[in-house]
Design a protein around this motif. Structure first.
Motif, PDB file in Angstrom:
ATOM      1  N   GLY A  58     -75.982 -19.813  22.186  1.00 29.57           N
ATOM      2  CA  GLY A  58     -75.605 -19.791  20.782  1.00 29.57           C
ATOM      3  C   GLY A  58     -75.815 -18.443  20.116  1.00 29.57           C
ATOM      4  N   CYS A  59     -75.954 -18.485  18.785  1.00 26.98           N
ATOM      5  CA  CYS A  59     -76.136 -17.277  17.968  1.00 26.98           C
ATOM      6  C   CYS A  59     -77.582 -17.172  17.507  1.00 26.98           C
ATOM      7  CB  CYS A  59     -75.250 -17.338  16.730  1.00 26.98           C
ATOM      8  SG  CYS A  59     -73.486 -17.360  17.060  1.00 26.98           S
ATOM      9  N   PRO A  60     -78.098 -15.947  17.386  1.00 28.04           N
ATOM     10  CA  PRO A  60     -79.470 -15.783  16.931  1.00 28.04           C
ATOM     11  C   PRO A  60     -79.583 -15.984  15.417  1.00 28.04           C
ATOM     12  CG  PRO A  60     -78.486 -13.638  17.226  1.00 28.04           C
ATOM     13  CD  PRO A  60     -77.463 -14.666  17.684  1.00 28.04           C
ATOM     14  N   PRO A  61     -80.741 -16.427  14.944  1.00 33.63           N
ATOM     15  CA  PRO A  61     -80.895 -16.670  13.510  1.00 33.63           C
ATOM     16  C   PRO A  61     -80.793 -15.404  12.663  1.00 33.63           C
ATOM     17  CG  PRO A  61     -82.997 -16.892  14.626  1.00 33.63           C
ATOM     18  CD  PRO A  61     -81.954 -16.738  15.691  1.00 33.63           C
ATOM     19  N   ASN A  62     -81.050 -14.243  13.247  1.00 32.63           N
ATOM     20  CA  ASN A  62     -80.999 -12.991  12.488  1.00 32.63           C
ATOM     21  C   ASN A  62     -79.670 -12.249  12.659  1.00 32.63           C
ATOM     22  OD1 ASN A  62     -81.478 -12.347  15.171  1.00 32.63           O
ATOM     23  ND2 ASN A  62     -82.927 -10.704  14.711  1.00 32.63           N
ATOM     24  N   ALA A  63     -78.650 -12.949  13.133  1.00 31.25           N
ATOM     25  CA  ALA A  63     -77.346 -12.319  13.350  1.00 31.25           C
ATOM     26  C   ALA A  63     -76.836 -11.638  12.083  1.00 31.25           C
ATOM     27  CB  ALA A  63     -76.329 -13.359  13.830  1.00 31.25           C
ATOM     28  N   MET A  64     -76.882 -12.345  10.968  1.00 32.68           N
ATOM     29  CA  MET A  64     -76.353 -11.831   9.712  1.00 32.68           C
ATOM     30  C   MET A  64     -77.386 -11.020   8.931  1.00 32.68           C
ATOM     31  SD  MET A  64     -73.230 -12.856   9.833  1.00 32.68           S
ATOM     32  CE  MET A  64     -72.590 -12.665   8.187  1.00 32.68           C
ATOM     33  N   ALA A  65     -78.557 -10.844   9.499  1.00 33.31           N
ATOM     34  CA  ALA A  65     -79.635 -10.090   8.842  1.00 33.31           C
ATOM     35  C   ALA A  65     -79.934  -8.800   9.599  1.00 33.31           C
ATOM     36  CB  ALA A  65     -80.883 -10.955   8.733  1.00 33.31           C
ATOM     37  N   GLY A  66     -78.901  -8.239  10.238  1.00 35.13           N
ATOM     38  CA  GLY A  66     -79.058  -6.938  10.867  1.00 35.13           C
ATOM     39  C   GLY A  66     -78.993  -6.913  12.374  1.00 35.13           C
ATOM     40  N   TYR A  67     -79.132  -8.063  13.040  1.00 40.97           N
ATOM     41  CA  TYR A  67     -79.035  -8.036  14.505  1.00 40.97           C
ATOM     42  C   TYR A  67     -77.613  -7.679  14.934  1.00 40.97           C
ATOM     43  CZ  TYR A  67     -79.365  -9.318  19.411  1.00 40.97           C
ATOM     44  OH  TYR A  67     -79.313  -9.282  20.786  1.00 40.97           O
ATOM     45  N   TRP A  68     -76.627  -8.289  14.281  1.00 41.95           N
ATOM     46  CA  TRP A  68     -75.243  -7.903  14.539  1.00 41.95           C
ATOM     47  C   TRP A  68     -74.907  -6.719  13.655  1.00 41.95           C
ATOM     48  CZ3 TRP A  68     -72.271 -13.213  14.081  1.00 41.95           C
ATOM     49  CH2 TRP A  68     -72.611 -14.025  15.167  1.00 41.95           C
ATOM     50  N   PRO A  69     -74.106  -5.781  14.154  1.00 42.67           N
ATOM     51  CA  PRO A  69     -73.662  -4.685  13.303  1.00 42.67           C
ATOM     52  C   PRO A  69     -72.796  -5.220  12.157  1.00 42.67           C
ATOM     53  CG  PRO A  69     -72.891  -4.400  15.586  1.00 42.67           C
ATOM     54  CD  PRO A  69     -73.613  -5.700  15.521  1.00 42.67           C
ATOM     55  N   PRO A  70     -72.746  -4.495  11.036  1.00 43.65           N
ATOM     56  CA  PRO A  70     -71.969  -4.973   9.876  1.00 43.65           C
ATOM     57  C   PRO A  70     -70.526  -5.357  10.196  1.00 43.65           C
ATOM     58  CG  PRO A  70     -73.336  -3.124   9.237  1.00 43.65           C
ATOM     59  CD  PRO A  70     -73.471  -3.256  10.737  1.00 43.65           C
ATOM     60  N   VAL A  71     -69.870  -4.616  11.085  1.00 43.73           N
ATOM     61  CA  VAL A  71     -68.478  -4.942  11.397  1.00 43.73           C
ATOM     62  C   VAL A  71     -68.365  -6.333  12.017  1.00 43.73           C
ATOM     63  CG1 VAL A  71     -68.470  -3.815  13.679  1.00 43.73           C
ATOM     64  CG2 VAL A  71     -66.332  -4.083  12.415  1.00 43.73           C
ATOM     65  N   LEU A  72     -69.305  -6.720  12.880  1.00 46.61           N
ATOM     66  CA  LEU A  72     -69.254  -8.062  13.472  1.00 46.61           C
ATOM     67  C   LEU A  72     -69.633  -9.128  12.458  1.00 46.61           C
ATOM     68  CD1 LEU A  72     -70.613  -7.479  17.080  1.00 46.61           C
ATOM     69  CD2 LEU A  72     -68.249  -7.748  16.312  1.00 46.61           C
ATOM     70  N   GLN A  73     -70.535  -8.802  11.534  1.00 46.74           N
ATOM     71  CA  GLN A  73     -70.879  -9.750  10.473  1.00 46.74           C
ATOM     72  C   GLN A  73     -69.663 -10.030   9.595  1.00 46.74           C
ATOM     73  OE1 GLN A  73     -74.524  -8.858   8.296  1.00 46.74           O
ATOM     74  NE2 GLN A  73     -75.257  -7.672  10.053  1.00 46.74           N
ATOM     75  N   ALA A  74     -68.818  -9.019   9.381  1.00 46.59           N
ATOM     76  CA  ALA A  74     -67.630  -9.191   8.543  1.00 46.59           C
ATOM     77  C   ALA A  74     -66.522  -9.948   9.277  1.00 46.59           C
ATOM     78  CB  ALA A  74     -67.114  -7.820   8.095  1.00 46.59           C
ATOM     79  N   VAL A  75     -66.375  -9.683  10.577  1.00 41.77           N
ATOM     80  CA  VAL A  75     -65.300 -10.313  11.346  1.00 41.77           C
ATOM     81  C   VAL A  75     -65.664 -11.738  11.753  1.00 41.77           C
ATOM     82  CG1 VAL A  75     -63.964 -10.172  13.501  1.00 41.77           C
ATOM     83  CG2 VAL A  75     -64.425  -8.104  12.177  1.00 41.77           C
ATOM     84  N   PHE A  76     -66.955 -11.965  12.071  1.00 36.66           N
ATOM     85  CA  PHE A  76     -67.410 -13.271  12.552  1.00 36.66           C
ATOM     86  C   PHE A  76     -68.619 -13.757  11.740  1.00 36.66           C
ATOM     87  CE2 PHE A  76     -65.818 -11.133  16.464  1.00 36.66           C
ATOM     88  CZ  PHE A  76     -64.768 -11.988  16.749  1.00 36.66           C
ATOM     89  N   PRO A  77     -68.481 -14.047  10.450  1.00 40.69           N
ATOM     90  CA  PRO A  77     -69.646 -14.541   9.718  1.00 40.69           C
ATOM     91  C   PRO A  77     -70.210 -15.802  10.387  1.00 40.69           C
ATOM     92  CG  PRO A  77     -67.773 -14.231   8.244  1.00 40.69           C
ATOM     93  CD  PRO A  77     -67.275 -14.002   9.635  1.00 40.69           C
ATOM     94  N   TYR A  78     -71.521 -15.801  10.541  1.00 36.33           N
ATOM     95  CA  TYR A  78     -72.214 -16.923  11.189  1.00 36.33           C
ATOM     96  C   TYR A  78     -72.904 -17.742  10.113  1.00 36.33           C
ATOM     97  CZ  TYR A  78     -75.824 -19.275  13.967  1.00 36.33           C
ATOM     98  OH  TYR A  78     -76.664 -20.200  14.527  1.00 36.33           O
ATOM     99  N   ILE A  79     -72.652 -19.050  10.122  1.00 36.28           N
ATOM    100  CA  ILE A  79     -73.179 -19.953   9.104  1.00 36.28           C
ATOM    101  C   ILE A  79     -73.921 -21.086   9.801  1.00 36.28           C
ATOM    102  CG2 ILE A  79     -72.580 -21.513   7.218  1.00 36.28           C
ATOM    103  CD1 ILE A  79     -69.933 -19.778   7.011  1.00 36.28           C
ATOM    104  N   PHE A  80     -75.154 -21.312   9.375  1.00 32.57           N
ATOM    105  CA  PHE A  80     -75.937 -22.414   9.942  1.00 32.57           C
ATOM    106  C   PHE A  80     -77.001 -22.831   8.947  1.00 32.57           C
ATOM    107  CE2 PHE A  80     -78.349 -18.687  10.856  1.00 32.57           C
ATOM    108  CZ  PHE A  80     -79.679 -19.067  10.954  1.00 32.57           C
ATOM    109  N   THR A  81     -77.421 -24.073   9.065  1.00 32.27           N
ATOM    110  CA  THR A  81     -78.523 -24.567   8.248  1.00 32.27           C
ATOM    111  C   THR A  81     -79.822 -24.362   9.038  1.00 32.27           C
ATOM    112  OG1 THR A  81     -78.480 -26.791   9.182  1.00 32.27           O
ATOM    113  CG2 THR A  81     -77.017 -26.366   7.283  1.00 32.27           C
ATOM    114  N   PRO A  82     -80.970 -24.446   8.384  1.00 31.96           N
ATOM    115  CA  PRO A  82     -82.220 -24.335   9.141  1.00 31.96           C
ATOM    116  C   PRO A  82     -82.301 -25.345  10.293  1.00 31.96           C
ATOM    117  CG  PRO A  82     -82.678 -24.086   6.817  1.00 31.96           C
ATOM    118  CD  PRO A  82     -81.218 -24.487   6.931  1.00 31.96           C
ATOM    119  N   ALA A  83     -81.795 -26.547  10.089  1.00 34.22           N
ATOM    120  CA  ALA A  83     -81.838 -27.567  11.149  1.00 34.22           C
ATOM    121  C   ALA A  83     -80.931 -27.204  12.325  1.00 34.22           C
ATOM    122  CB  ALA A  83     -81.428 -28.926  10.585  1.00 34.22           C
ATOM    123  N   GLN A  84     -79.943 -26.339  12.111  1.00 30.99           N
ATOM    124  CA  GLN A  84     -79.041 -25.929  13.180  1.00 30.99           C
ATOM    125  C   GLN A  84     -79.531 -24.688  13.920  1.00 30.99           C
ATOM    126  OE1 GLN A  84     -75.612 -25.733  10.542  1.00 30.99           O
ATOM    127  NE2 GLN A  84     -74.563 -27.225  11.839  1.00 30.99           N
TER     128      GLN A  84
END
Length: 163
Positions: A58-84
């Motif tokens: 899967g995707c790491p919880p910090n993907a949108m908090a700097g683990y992924w570069p900004p370009v990937l955050q813009a192209v593939f926004p990752y959305i999850f709840t704490p339970a996910q």
């Protein structure tokens, strides 16, 4: 034996990233219609009598908090709840990352290998050509915009052994 599908949220993206032979711009139509979609992010845990096997991470919880570069955050926004969250989903099966000794990665895209760092103790099975290609893509050019859906940090994880 039991099999669990771990719900790790969704990625959003332009449908043209996900569908083979999708619409692309041409000289006659340089701005084709696009559609924004959501795709599920999941992993599969196999609770086998000989040990637990994980298929994808899967995707790491910090993907949108700097683990992924900004370009990937813009192209593939990752959305999850704490339970996910990945670790939270494992916990629902009574499993912790250290309980898993075998991990199979289908391919190294950001939604399949994102939590590989939790399995430094594991044997990881991955097609050799996929690992070679992913490494070549992320190391041949420093610009993450050229890396497709590969994340350099995922390539840099040291595991017990790659098979």
């Amino acid at each position: 034996m039991k099999v669990y599908v771990l719900d790790n949220g969704v990625l959003e993206c332009d449908e043209n990233w996900m569908v083979a032979m999708s619409v692309v711009g041409t000289r006659a139509d340089p701005t084709p219609r696009t559609r924004w979609i959501q795709i599920p992010v999941y992993a599969v845990l196999i609770d086998h009598p000989d040990g637990k096997i994980l298929y994808d991470t899967g995707c790491p919880p910090n993907a949108m908090a700097g683990y992924w570069p900004p370009v990937l955050q813009a192209v593939f926004p990752y959305i999850f709840t704490p339970a996910q969250g990945f670790v939270e989903q494992l916990a629902l099966t009574g499993t912790q990352p250290e309980d898993i000794r075998t991990v199979v990665i289908s391919h190294m895209h950001l939604d399949h290998a994102g939590n590989l760092g939790l399995f430094k103790h594991a044997d990881v099975y991955l097609h050799r050509r996929e690992l070679e290609y992913a490494n070549a893509v992320v190391r041949s050019n420093p610009d993450p915009a050229t890396h497709g859906a590969y994340v350099r940090g995922d390539m840099d994880v040291q595991v017990r052994r790659f098979h």
